[in-house]
Design a protein around this motif. Sequence first.
Motif, short mmCIF file in Angstrom:
data_model
loop_
_atom_site.label_atom_id
_atom_site.label_comp_id
_atom_site.label_asym_id
_atom_site.label_seq_id
_atom_site.Cartn_x
_atom_site.Cartn_y
_atom_site.Cartn_z
N MET A 1 0.84 -1.17 0.00
CA MET A 1 0.00 0.00 0.00
C MET A 1 0.89 1.25 0.00
SD MET A 1 -3.16 0.84 2.41
CE MET A 1 -4.32 1.93 1.68
N LYS A 2 0.40 2.33 -0.63
CA LYS A 2 1.15 3.58 -0.68
C LYS A 2 0.46 4.65 0.15
CE LYS A 2 3.46 2.87 -5.06
NZ LYS A 2 3.86 3.46 -6.31
N TYR A 3 1.28 5.59 0.66
CA TYR A 3 0.79 6.67 1.51
C TYR A 3 1.42 7.98 1.09
CZ TYR A 3 0.22 2.47 4.34
OH TYR A 3 -0.09 1.21 4.77
N ILE A 4 0.74 9.08 1.39
CA ILE A 4 1.28 10.42 1.15
C ILE A 4 1.44 11.09 2.50
CG2 ILE A 4 0.85 12.68 0.11
CD1 ILE A 4 -0.62 11.27 -2.12
N ASP A 5 2.63 11.70 2.74
CA ASP A 5 2.86 12.39 4.00
C ASP A 5 2.42 13.85 3.90
OD1 ASP A 5 4.90 13.81 2.71
OD2 ASP A 5 6.52 12.69 3.63
N ARG A 6 2.65 14.62 4.97
CA ARG A 6 2.15 16.00 5.02
C ARG A 6 2.80 16.92 3.99
NH1 ARG A 6 4.57 16.05 10.37
NH2 ARG A 6 6.71 16.73 10.14
N SER A 7 3.98 16.57 3.48
CA SER A 7 4.62 17.42 2.48
C SER A 7 4.37 16.93 1.05
CB SER A 7 6.12 17.52 2.75
OG SER A 7 6.72 16.25 2.66
N GLY A 8 3.56 15.88 0.88
CA GLY A 8 3.22 15.40 -0.45
C GLY A 8 4.13 14.31 -0.99
N ASP A 9 5.10 13.86 -0.18
CA ASP A 9 5.97 12.77 -0.60
C ASP A 9 5.23 11.44 -0.46
OD1 ASP A 9 8.01 14.61 -1.03
OD2 ASP A 9 8.78 14.41 1.01
N THR A 10 5.63 10.46 -1.28
CA THR A 10 4.94 9.17 -1.30
C THR A 10 5.79 8.10 -0.63
OG1 THR A 10 3.88 9.78 -3.37
CG2 THR A 10 3.83 7.46 -2.79
N TRP A 11 5.16 7.32 0.21
CA TRP A 11 5.78 6.20 0.93
C TRP A 11 5.03 4.93 0.54
CZ3 TRP A 11 9.47 6.89 5.03
CH2 TRP A 11 9.78 8.24 5.29
N GLU A 12 5.70 3.78 0.68
CA GLU A 12 5.02 2.51 0.46
C GLU A 12 5.45 1.52 1.52
OE1 GLU A 12 5.93 0.93 -3.39
OE2 GLU A 12 7.98 0.42 -2.84
N ASP A 13 4.57 0.53 1.76
CA ASP A 13 4.91 -0.52 2.70
C ASP A 13 6.13 -1.26 2.19
OD1 ASP A 13 2.83 -0.08 4.54
OD2 ASP A 13 1.43 -1.25 3.32
N SER A 14 7.08 -1.52 3.07
CA SER A 14 8.31 -2.20 2.69
C SER A 14 8.27 -3.65 3.17
CB SER A 14 9.50 -1.46 3.29
OG SER A 14 10.70 -2.08 2.95
N THR A 15 8.36 -3.82 4.46
CA THR A 15 8.19 -5.15 5.05
C THR A 15 7.17 -4.99 6.17
OG1 THR A 15 10.02 -4.76 6.60
CG2 THR A 15 10.57 -5.86 4.53
N SER A 16 6.93 -6.02 6.89
CA SER A 16 5.91 -5.99 7.94
C SER A 16 6.18 -4.85 8.94
CB SER A 16 5.89 -7.32 8.67
OG SER A 16 4.93 -7.28 9.70
N GLY A 17 5.30 -3.85 8.92
CA GLY A 17 5.40 -2.74 9.87
C GLY A 17 6.38 -1.65 9.50
N THR A 18 7.01 -1.75 8.32
CA THR A 18 7.96 -0.71 7.90
C THR A 18 7.52 -0.09 6.58
OG1 THR A 18 9.44 -2.21 6.70
CG2 THR A 18 9.92 -1.84 9.04
N VAL A 19 7.97 1.13 6.36
CA VAL A 19 7.69 1.86 5.12
C VAL A 19 8.98 2.47 4.61
CG1 VAL A 19 5.27 2.38 5.66
CG2 VAL A 19 7.05 3.96 6.40
#
Length: 109
Positions: A1-19
């Motif tokens: 799954m992907k996420y956007i932080d408060r500054s508009g950068d994109t993160w994604e799930d890496s391993t269990s519980g990490t991004v």
Amino acid sequence: MKYIDRSGDTWEDSTSGTVRIVVMGGNPVTQAESWPREIAEEKWGPFRPVTAGEPQDDACDELPRVTDVMDRATVFQSAHALVAGLEWGEEKPSVYDVLQVAKWLEGDA
């Protein structure tokens, strides 16, 4: 799954519980350290999930864009007034430097 932080950068799930960050400032990130999601969200969050079809590097929807407030001529005149009106020392930036910073702050760079 992907996420956007408060500054508009994109993160994604890496391993269990990490991004890990995958898009920063509109540019892809190829090598990034994984962070525990709680720590990353505490430092750069809140994270919001990216929905299908949502642009991942757009500026924040809550903030007005420069072109919503001023026309192009007014933006250029304001940048010129900033460059001409301040003491810069030996190296004075160009109007185009100021415009690039404004564009970057808006999220279009």
